[in-house]
Design a protein around this motif. Structure first.
Motif, PDB file in Angstrom:
ATOM      1  N   ASN A   1     -10.795 -40.293 -20.693  1.00 29.96           N
ATOM      2  CA  ASN A   1     -12.178 -39.199 -21.016  1.00 29.96           C
ATOM      3  C   ASN A   1     -12.716 -40.249 -21.899  1.00 29.96           C
ATOM      4  N   LEU A   2     -13.936 -39.804 -21.403  1.00 28.76           N
ATOM      5  CA  LEU A   2     -15.025 -41.217 -22.525  1.00 28.76           C
ATOM      6  C   LEU A   2     -15.482 -40.083 -22.941  1.00 28.76           C
ATOM      7  N   PRO A   3     -15.230 -40.428 -24.187  1.00 31.28           N
ATOM      8  CA  PRO A   3     -15.524 -40.223 -25.847  1.00 31.28           C
ATOM      9  C   PRO A   3     -16.847 -39.370 -25.832  1.00 31.28           C
ATOM     10  N   SER A   4     -18.154 -39.919 -25.542  1.00 27.35           N
ATOM     11  CA  SER A   4     -19.470 -39.458 -24.719  1.00 27.35           C
ATOM     12  C   SER A   4     -19.947 -38.299 -24.815  1.00 27.35           C
ATOM     13  N   GLY A   5     -18.816 -38.353 -23.198  1.00 27.29           N
ATOM     14  CA  GLY A   5     -18.765 -37.747 -21.908  1.00 27.29           C
ATOM     15  C   GLY A   5     -19.989 -38.256 -20.846  1.00 27.29           C
ATOM     16  N   THR A   6     -20.150 -37.674 -20.158  1.00 25.17           N
ATOM     17  CA  THR A   6     -20.474 -37.918 -18.970  1.00 25.17           C
ATOM     18  C   THR A   6     -22.291 -38.176 -18.631  1.00 25.17           C
ATOM     19  N   GLY A   7     -22.771 -36.705 -19.518  1.00 27.03           N
ATOM     20  CA  GLY A   7     -24.123 -36.976 -19.137  1.00 27.03           C
ATOM     21  C   GLY A   7     -24.766 -36.222 -17.700  1.00 27.03           C
ATOM     22  N   ARG A   8     -23.198 -35.455 -16.547  1.00 24.23           N
ATOM     23  CA  ARG A   8     -23.258 -35.579 -15.578  1.00 24.23           C
ATOM     24  C   ARG A   8     -23.221 -34.051 -15.566  1.00 24.23           C
ATOM     25  N   ASP A   9     -23.532 -33.261 -14.865  1.00 22.13           N
ATOM     26  CA  ASP A   9     -22.776 -31.535 -15.057  1.00 22.13           C
ATOM     27  C   ASP A   9     -22.046 -31.675 -14.218  1.00 22.13           C
ATOM     28  N   VAL A  10     -20.844 -31.786 -14.634  1.00 22.77           N
ATOM     29  CA  VAL A  10     -19.831 -31.791 -12.709  1.00 22.77           C
ATOM     30  C   VAL A  10     -19.652 -30.881 -11.930  1.00 22.77           C
ATOM     31  N   ARG A  11     -19.298 -29.769 -11.119  1.00 22.53           N
ATOM     32  CA  ARG A  11     -19.453 -28.929 -10.319  1.00 22.53           C
ATOM     33  C   ARG A  11     -17.498 -29.033 -10.059  1.00 22.53           C
TER      34      ARG A  11
ATOM     35  N   GLY B   1     -19.242 -44.739 -13.878  1.00 24.08           N
ATOM     36  CA  GLY B   1     -20.541 -44.370 -14.489  1.00 24.08           C
ATOM     37  C   GLY B   1     -20.560 -43.949 -16.090  1.00 24.08           C
ATOM     38  N   ILE B   2     -20.451 -44.320 -16.677  1.00 23.41           N
ATOM     39  CA  ILE B   2     -20.145 -44.475 -18.142  1.00 23.41           C
ATOM     40  C   ILE B   2     -21.158 -44.312 -19.389  1.00 23.41           C
ATOM     41  N   GLY B   3     -21.960 -43.127 -18.505  1.00 18.30           N
ATOM     42  CA  GLY B   3     -23.213 -42.457 -19.023  1.00 18.30           C
ATOM     43  C   GLY B   3     -24.453 -42.592 -18.680  1.00 18.30           C
ATOM     44  N   LYS B   4     -26.110 -41.755 -19.724  1.00 14.79           N
ATOM     45  CA  LYS B   4     -27.132 -42.005 -19.235  1.00 14.79           C
ATOM     46  C   LYS B   4     -27.299 -42.697 -20.056  1.00 14.79           C
ATOM     47  N   ALA B   5     -29.050 -43.318 -18.941  1.00 16.77           N
ATOM     48  CA  ALA B   5     -29.993 -44.411 -20.057  1.00 16.77           C
ATOM     49  C   ALA B   5     -30.495 -43.990 -21.410  1.00 16.77           C
ATOM     50  N   SER B   6     -30.184 -42.289 -21.344  1.00 10.64           N
ATOM     51  CA  SER B   6     -30.679 -41.789 -22.853  1.00 10.64           C
ATOM     52  C   SER B   6     -29.817 -41.408 -23.859  1.00 10.64           C
ATOM     53  N   PHE B   7     -28.037 -42.024 -23.813  1.00 10.60           N
ATOM     54  CA  PHE B   7     -27.410 -42.392 -24.634  1.00 10.60           C
ATOM     55  C   PHE B   7     -27.863 -42.882 -25.791  1.00 10.60           C
ATOM     56  N   THR B   8     -27.264 -42.987 -27.099  1.00 10.64           N
ATOM     57  CA  THR B   8     -27.649 -43.664 -28.249  1.00 10.64           C
ATOM     58  C   THR B   8     -26.524 -45.407 -27.552  1.00 10.64           C
ATOM     59  N   GLU B   9     -27.044 -46.580 -27.798  1.00  5.33           N
ATOM     60  CA  GLU B   9     -26.170 -47.661 -27.952  1.00  5.33           C
ATOM     61  C   GLU B   9     -24.962 -47.272 -28.260  1.00  5.33           C
TER      62      GLU B   9
ATOM     63  N   LEU C   1     -21.593 -47.695 -25.727  1.00  4.03           N
ATOM     64  CA  LEU C   1     -20.812 -48.557 -26.228  1.00  4.03           C
ATOM     65  C   LEU C   1     -18.519 -48.485 -26.610  1.00  4.03           C
ATOM     66  N   VAL C   2     -18.448 -47.165 -27.311  1.00  2.00           N
ATOM     67  CA  VAL C   2     -17.822 -46.964 -27.349  1.00  2.00           C
ATOM     68  C   VAL C   2     -16.752 -45.951 -26.112  1.00  2.00           C
ATOM     69  N   ASN C   3     -18.083 -46.052 -24.832  1.00  2.00           N
ATOM     70  CA  ASN C   3     -16.779 -45.283 -23.547  1.00  2.00           C
ATOM     71  C   ASN C   3     -16.646 -46.658 -22.629  1.00  2.00           C
ATOM     72  N   VAL C   4     -17.767 -47.345 -22.694  1.00  2.00           N
ATOM     73  CA  VAL C   4     -16.905 -48.546 -22.137  1.00  2.00           C
ATOM     74  C   VAL C   4     -15.872 -49.091 -22.422  1.00  2.00           C
ATOM     75  N   LYS C   5     -15.756 -49.144 -24.361  1.00  2.00           N
ATOM     76  CA  LYS C   5     -13.953 -49.657 -24.383  1.00  2.00           C
ATOM     77  C   LYS C   5     -13.541 -48.782 -23.939  1.00  2.00           C
ATOM     78  N   ALA C   6     -13.302 -47.214 -23.940  1.00  2.00           N
ATOM     79  CA  ALA C   6     -12.565 -46.426 -23.023  1.00  2.00           C
ATOM     80  C   ALA C   6     -11.810 -46.688 -21.659  1.00  2.00           C
ATOM     81  N   LEU C   7     -13.154 -47.054 -21.079  1.00  2.05           N
ATOM     82  CA  LEU C   7     -12.680 -47.733 -20.015  1.00  2.05           C
ATOM     83  C   LEU C   7     -12.170 -48.371 -19.960  1.00  2.05           C
TER      84      LEU C   7
END
Length: 228
Positions: free
Chosen positions: A62-72, A172-180, A184-190
């Motif tokens: 579970n990525l702390p910052s989410g994925t930025g994707r609309d998952v169906r 995928g660990i997020g979107k370009a619009s995410f903050t740095e 970073l926290v998503n990468v560490k979580a993975l």
């Protein structure tokens, strides 16, 4: 020799050096110049040989910052569990009726979740769902009686990972619009999830190389020691 496109000429940063994680994230974001919100992707080379059963790596994080994707989400469930999945936001919920739709070619979903009693039915879709990586599996939480929570996790940032034949995990660990910081926290979580999934048969260095890139941008190497 063909000329390089302008977008490639405009790329900045040293692609041969290994950068600290925060610096690599900054470079990837700076080079994500497409007109759409590019996905930031990670590639992790593991010290495993997936041909051996005791060196398989698979799981969910579970990525702390989410994925930025609309998952169906499609859910195989009946009665109260079907109502639970619908209330949680699943786009497609059913049993035999959903089976018939998928068997007929319907694939308008990104994740499939099923209650344990539905797996005899879902198993008949193995040739359809399996090659697409959509087959429900208890190891990644997609076969569960708690379908409501599974749907919320899928929509909230749950990412499945599985090592490929070459010993590499892509995600995928997020979107370009995410903050740095969010990336970073998503990468560490993975990375933490991968370390927890280290198989018994893995010997020596487990995480060997890490790279970050965006959908249309260049890739940058990450200094593993900087991840922590």
């Amino acid at each position: 020799m063909a000329k390089q496109p302008k977008r490639i000429k405009a790329w900045t940063g040293d692609r041969d050096a290994a950068h600290a994680l925060d610096a690599a994230i900054k470079l990837v974001k700076e080079n994500a110049k497409a007109k759409f919100d590019e996905t930031i992707e990670i590639s992790v080379n593991l010290g495993v040989d997936p041909r051996h059963a005791d060196q398989q790596v698979r799981g969910v994080v579970n990525l702390p910052s989410g994925t930025g994707r609309d998952v169906r989400v499609a859910v195989f469930a009946k009665d109260a569990k079907a109502a639970e999945a619908t209330a949680a936001g699943a786009e497609h919920v059913g049993a035999e009726d959903l089976y018939e739709k998928i068997a007929g070619g319907f694939m308008d979903f990104d994740r499939v979740i099923a209650t344990p009693d539905m797996m005899a039915l879902v198993g008949r879709l193995g040739k359809v769902l399996g090659p697409r990586g959509l087959m429900p599996n208890p190891k990644v939480g997609t076969v569960t009686p708690n379908v409501g929570q599974a749907v919320k996790d899928a929509k909230g940032g749950a990412v499945e990972f599985r090592v490929e034949k070459a010993g590499i995990v892509h995600a995928g660990i997020g979107k370009a619009s995410f903050t740095e910081e969010a990336l970073l926290v998503n990468v560490k979580a993975l990375i933490e999830a991968l370390n927890r999934s280290k198989p018994s048969g893995a010997k020596g260095v487990f995480i060997r190389r890490v790279g970050l890139s965006s959908t249309m941008g260049p890739g940058f190497k990450v200094d593993i020691a900087s991840i922590g």
